[in-house]
Enzyme design. Sequence first.
Site, PDB file in Angstrom:
ATOM      1  N   CYS A  61     -19.797  -3.069   6.364  1.00 22.90           N
ATOM      2  CA  CYS A  61     -19.927  -3.889   5.157  1.00 22.90           C
ATOM      3  C   CYS A  61     -19.000  -5.093   5.184  1.00 22.90           C
ATOM      4  CB  CYS A  61     -19.693  -3.043   3.899  1.00 22.90           C
ATOM      5  SG  CYS A  61     -18.057  -2.308   3.771  1.00 22.90           S
ATOM      6  N   CYS A  88     -14.943   2.268   9.485  1.00 19.87           N
ATOM      7  CA  CYS A  88     -16.272   1.663   9.550  1.00 19.87           C
ATOM      8  C   CYS A  88     -16.164   0.244   9.028  1.00 19.87           C
ATOM      9  CB  CYS A  88     -17.258   2.477   8.704  1.00 19.87           C
ATOM     10  SG  CYS A  88     -18.933   1.785   8.647  1.00 19.87           S
ATOM     11  N   ASP A 139       0.828  -1.210   0.000  1.00 14.18           N
ATOM     12  CA  ASP A 139       0.000   0.000   0.000  1.00 14.18           C
ATOM     13  C   ASP A 139       0.861   1.257   0.000  1.00 14.18           C
ATOM     14  OD1 ASP A 139      -2.487   1.269  -0.047  1.00 14.18           O
ATOM     15  OD2 ASP A 139      -2.533   1.495   2.123  1.00 14.18           O
ATOM     16  N   CYS A 156     -26.329 -12.437  -2.840  1.00 18.36           N
ATOM     17  CA  CYS A 156     -26.247 -11.775  -1.527  1.00 18.36           C
ATOM     18  C   CYS A 156     -25.930 -10.288  -1.697  1.00 18.36           C
ATOM     19  CB  CYS A 156     -25.166 -12.437  -0.679  1.00 18.36           C
ATOM     20  SG  CYS A 156     -24.947 -11.678   0.946  1.00 18.36           S
ATOM     21  N   CYS A 202     -18.959   7.631   2.196  1.00 13.73           N
ATOM     22  CA  CYS A 202     -18.416   6.549   3.030  1.00 13.73           C
ATOM     23  C   CYS A 202     -17.923   7.069   4.371  1.00 13.73           C
ATOM     24  CB  CYS A 202     -17.281   5.864   2.274  1.00 13.73           C
ATOM     25  SG  CYS A 202     -16.497   4.519   3.191  1.00 13.73           S
ATOM     26  N   CYS A 223     -25.003  -0.641   4.679  1.00 24.61           N
ATOM     27  CA  CYS A 223     -24.278   0.634   4.686  1.00 24.61           C
ATOM     28  C   CYS A 223     -25.189   1.750   5.204  1.00 24.61           C
ATOM     29  CB  CYS A 223     -23.780   0.979   3.291  1.00 24.61           C
ATOM     30  SG  CYS A 223     -22.886   2.553   3.232  1.00 24.61           S
ATOM     31  N   CYS A 268     -23.786  -6.708   2.340  1.00 25.53           N
ATOM     32  CA  CYS A 268     -22.806  -5.639   2.528  1.00 25.53           C
ATOM     33  C   CYS A 268     -23.314  -4.310   1.979  1.00 25.53           C
ATOM     34  CB  CYS A 268     -21.472  -6.014   1.883  1.00 25.53           C
ATOM     35  SG  CYS A 268     -21.546  -6.278   0.102  1.00 25.53           S
ATOM     36  N   CYS A 291     -20.121 -14.134  -4.682  1.00 28.96           N
ATOM     37  CA  CYS A 291     -21.101 -13.442  -3.850  1.00 28.96           C
ATOM     38  C   CYS A 291     -22.535 -13.864  -4.171  1.00 28.96           C
ATOM     39  CB  CYS A 291     -20.964 -11.931  -4.028  1.00 28.96           C
ATOM     40  SG  CYS A 291     -19.431 -11.264  -3.345  1.00 28.96           S
TER      41      CYS A 291
END
Length: 381
Positions: free
Chosen positions: A254, A251, A144, A201, A224, A208, A204, A198
């Site tokens: 999700c 946060c 990163d 579904c 966000c 939010c 997530c 996924c």
Amino acid sequence: MTRFEEKRKCAEGDTLVAELRTRAKALGFSSLGIAPANARPDLPEKLDLALASGWHAEMDWMEETRGRRKSPQALWSDVRSVVMVGANYGPDGNPMYRLADPALANVSVYAQMRDYHDVIKGRLKDLAGLLARRTGAEVKVFVDTAPVMEKPLAQAAGLGWQGKHTVLLSRDAGSWLFLGAIFTSADLPASAPESEKCGTCTKCLDICPTNAFPAPFRLDARKCLAYYSVEHKGQIPREFRGPMGNRVFGCDDCLAVCPWNKFASATNDAKLAAREKIRDARLSDMLALDDKRFRDFFAQTPVKRLGSARFLRNCLVAAGNSGDRTHLPAIAHHLIHESALVRGMAVWALRRLADSGEADAERAKSLATEPDPEVRAEWTR
């Protein structure tokens, strides 16, 4: 190259990959995969769409590094293969339960422990050194720290798939996977890419609190809470203060709601384990931190990079959401803080908790000397 030579080269490559996997496991990585550097030709189009839509909010560095971010070869022309590793940092329990207690100062799971950049980079250099010695090829290590689109490359390397919340999902780690990348000029055997799992579904997306997903697999940072509590440098916009609840850094909603998650001591790595004093931090104690105590309390964690003023800004939002009038003395104290960010959120928190007489008295004192127009605006709204 003869067929015999091709077989020998394949066998040598498989042996090297097996050695890398063994070393990676010994270093604490839970997964390793390899992707050709050109495995994701779709990345430029995806990046251009996100930037054109403004989903990066005020993270100007994404626009500034657009050219190098589009592909591994744009960052380093000699790269042939990308070795992706993952480290499982999963929590013991579901962090969503902490949102129900307004007395807590809720810090995102990844920030409750030692900064993963510091932990993983040294281990990744060790692994890259092994690769360089075995192949004689050049290597570059990224955690990163450069414009690398780690998640799509990790999917191409078979570590997992990007979920509808845009985070990499793993069969073993769920949403809790730190990623690192080794770029190399060596041509290594590629792993099988992982397919998206996924299905139908949408948990997530549905959970939010600010509807930050304009569509599955797309995240708009302008809505966000993780962005506003970690990246944003100004006052928290009014429409997001209530939804922040007691989230003072990041946060996890999700991530935590995903059915692929597992909550059961996911890692035995002490450096990637939550520090209890941060996980269980009380909001009242966080409101009392001055700059030095803030730096000491969050030493070697991602929270420290935020700085004490922005952290207090977030804590004051949490205080305003708490309904707890015992925070009023601490809030009033921050009305004279040196940072306008802190003073502005102290005004908002005080007006949420104080009765009209208390608020009017503080308002008169503050406006008599307050130079910042945003803070003054908080009093007059």
